[in-house]
Design an enzyme around this catalytic site. Structure first.
Site, PDB file in Angstrom:
ATOM      1  N   HIS A 156       0.840  -1.221   0.000  1.00 32.74           N
ATOM      2  CA  HIS A 156       0.000   0.000   0.000  1.00 32.74           C
ATOM      3  C   HIS A 156       0.869   1.264   0.000  1.00 32.74           C
ATOM      4  O   HIS A 156       0.440   2.300   0.475  1.00 32.74           O
ATOM      5  CB  HIS A 156      -0.946   0.038   1.197  1.00 32.74           C
ATOM      6  N   SER A 277      15.406  21.066 -16.320  1.00 36.35           N
ATOM      7  CA  SER A 277      14.229  21.875 -16.641  1.00 36.35           C
ATOM      8  C   SER A 277      14.695  23.140 -17.328  1.00 36.35           C
ATOM      9  O   SER A 277      15.780  23.635 -17.065  1.00 36.35           O
ATOM     10  CB  SER A 277      13.488  22.211 -15.347  1.00 36.35           C
ATOM     11  N   LYS A 283      16.435  21.264 -11.088  1.00 43.39           N
ATOM     12  CA  LYS A 283      15.743  20.029 -11.460  1.00 43.39           C
ATOM     13  C   LYS A 283      16.632  18.997 -12.152  1.00 43.39           C
ATOM     14  O   LYS A 283      17.518  19.337 -12.921  1.00 43.39           O
ATOM     15  CB  LYS A 283      14.560  20.350 -12.398  1.00 43.39           C
ATOM     16  N   GLU A 290       9.834   8.128 -17.246  1.00 46.14           N
ATOM     17  CA  GLU A 290       8.466   8.605 -17.515  1.00 46.14           C
ATOM     18  C   GLU A 290       8.042   8.244 -18.932  1.00 46.14           C
ATOM     19  O   GLU A 290       6.892   7.872 -19.184  1.00 46.14           O
ATOM     20  CB  GLU A 290       8.389  10.124 -17.305  1.00 46.14           C
TER      21      GLU A 290
END
Ligand code: ARG
Length: 459
Positions: A156, A277, A283, A290
């Site tokens: 979980h 970024s 970043k 992804e």
């Protein structure tokens, strides 16, 4: 130009119809399979006396020349041809004349395209298997070095019990081994020859389908000519297997994204597999992971598209089936690039063992071991579970952890507690004790690694 199939009609089609009908833009990638298949066909036609041996030799030589010239780039694909089969036959006839027109005896484009596609996809399956193997090997190398790297295991997405990074990586590896096994299975059913099924009803010529199949490395034959030309199960099965494989890669990617986030900091991806970024200088984004997660959607889509295309087709061939190729080619390309990226990314990431251990120390992931300790002292598990839960709640209220809670406080919950409780809840000890088959103890994970290596050695 007059169509090669001009006969009943003059073959004078509208340009719009030509463009709509054409598949050469995507099926030309099967030119090697098409030519190899045609060479075997010509040899079979000669061996059975259906065509003259000298003409067959001319055809074979002509086809070999076309293959050479396409490979070297000397001959360019003509985009105005309807498909790759028409293109090859057209060039052959231009080059060798009359003999070229005999090649299409005792076959049809319907069995020809099924043949080409099975041959092409069996090659793709092999190369996907190789890439899967490389990824599995990378996981094994990283797992071997991390059999002692404690981290929390989750259920979980809540810290649950102690595992190691090596144990976690081997869980992924097991999925890949199943993917590999599924692909081998699909390849077995794919590797049956449809050539000789002709348009749908076989042929009156005395063909030798077995001889032709043997020449092309098939393990057997499609046993019904109508099925042979209308079956695309081999595409669907491959797509299904690739969809499951991508689901696995997507789950790995999800964990990589989470683990490299500031919140987890369990790993750091190499600069070579991240991006920055354009506006936020701090970043370091996990774009590769992804994208793998994102590309999973298109592989699922390709599977659904072909299932939908096939679902209402009457036997035998229908032009709808030309729609089989783009999706499955795209799926193979996508899977291959994702496997390469995953191998690169996993081979180069840095493991932050310190953050993993810290997380493991603060999630009460040794609470089950505390309960087991009381079971060892004679308490039934249910009662032990309850006491351990109360102790966890007590620790949380008082900013304590099981490792340092004073014995007097332990005894407040049960007189069964003794000094040895500290050894029982020690993280490393908790890990080492989990020696059950498949478990996270270093010795169990080493056994998993040996098993995986052994499985990989077997074809
Ligand atoms: N380009 C076609 C395909 O991909 C080849 C088979 C065409 N057969 C036919 N009867 N029109 O399916």
């Amino acid at each position: 130009m007059a169509k090669m199939w001009a006969g009943r009609t003059a073959g004078a089609t509208d340009q719009l119809a030509d463009d709509f009908n054409s598949s050469i833009g995507f099926d030309s990638r099967m030119y090697r399979e098409d030519i190899t298949g045609s060479i075997a066909h010509a040899e079979m036609l000669a061996a059975t006396g259906i065509i003259d041996a000298a003409e067959a030799a001319q055809i074979v030589e002509g086809l070999e020349g076309i293959l050479r010239d396409l490979d070297s780039g000397e001959l360019a694909i003509d985009p105005t041809c309807e498909d790759i089969h028409m293109f090859v036959e057209q060039v052959l006839t231009q080059r060798i004349g009359e003999a070229g027109k005999r090649l299409h005896t005792a076959r049809s484009r319907n069995d020809q395209v099924a043949l080409d596609l099975r041959m092409y996809l069996r090659g793709e399956t092999d190369s996907i298997q190789e890439k899967l193997q490389a990824l599995a090997e990378t996981l094994i190398v990283r797992a071997e070095a991390n059999t002692e790297t404690i981290m929390p295991g989750y259920t979980h997405l809540q810290r649950a019990q102690p595992v190691t990074f090596g144990h976690h990586l081997m869980a992924w590896c097991m999925m890949l081994l199943r993917d590999r096994d599924r692909l081998s299975d699909a390849r077995r059913r794919m590797n049956l020859s449809p050539i000789g099924c002709c348009a749908l009803a076989g042929t009156t010529y005395p063909v030798d389908r077995q001889l032709e199949a043997d020449k092309l490395g098939f393990d057997g034959l499609c046993m019904n000519s109508m099925d042979g030309v209308s079956d695309r199960d081999f595409c669907l099965e491959l797509l299904g297997d690739l969809a499951i494989l991508m689901m696995h890669l997507s789950r790995f990617s999800e964990e990589i994204i989470l683990w490299s986030s500031w919140e987890f900091r369990f790993i750091e991806l190499s600069d070579a597999f991240t991006t920055g970024s354009s506006i936020m200088p701090q970043k370091k984004n996990s774009d590769m992971a992804e994208l793998v997660r994102g590309k999973t959607g298109r592989v699922y889509g390709n599977l659904m598209a072909l299932l939908a295309t096939m679902k209402s087709l009457p036997l035998a061939y229908n032009k709808d089936m030309q729609e089989d190729k783009e999706g499955i080619f795209d799926a193979c390309d996508t899977v291959k690039s994702c496997l390469d990226i995953m191998t690169g990314m996993l081979g180069t990431l840095t493991v932050r063992a310190d953050t993993m251990r810290q997380a493991a120390q603060t999630g009460f992931i040794n609470a089950t071991d505390l309960a087991d300790y009381l079971v060892g002292k004679g308490l039934p598990f249910r009662s032990a579970y309850k006491i351990a839960g109360q102790i966890v709640a007590h620790c949380m209220e008082n900013g304590q952890i099981l490792e340092t809670l004073p014995l007097a406080e332990y005894r407040h919950f049960s007189p069964l507690f003794d000094e040895d409780v500290y050894a029982a809840v020690d993280l490393d000890a908790c890990l080492r004790k989990r020696t059950s088959l498949g478990g996270p103890s270093p010795q169990s994970v080493k056994a998993q690694i040996d098993w995986a290596k052994d499985t990989l050695r077997k074809k």
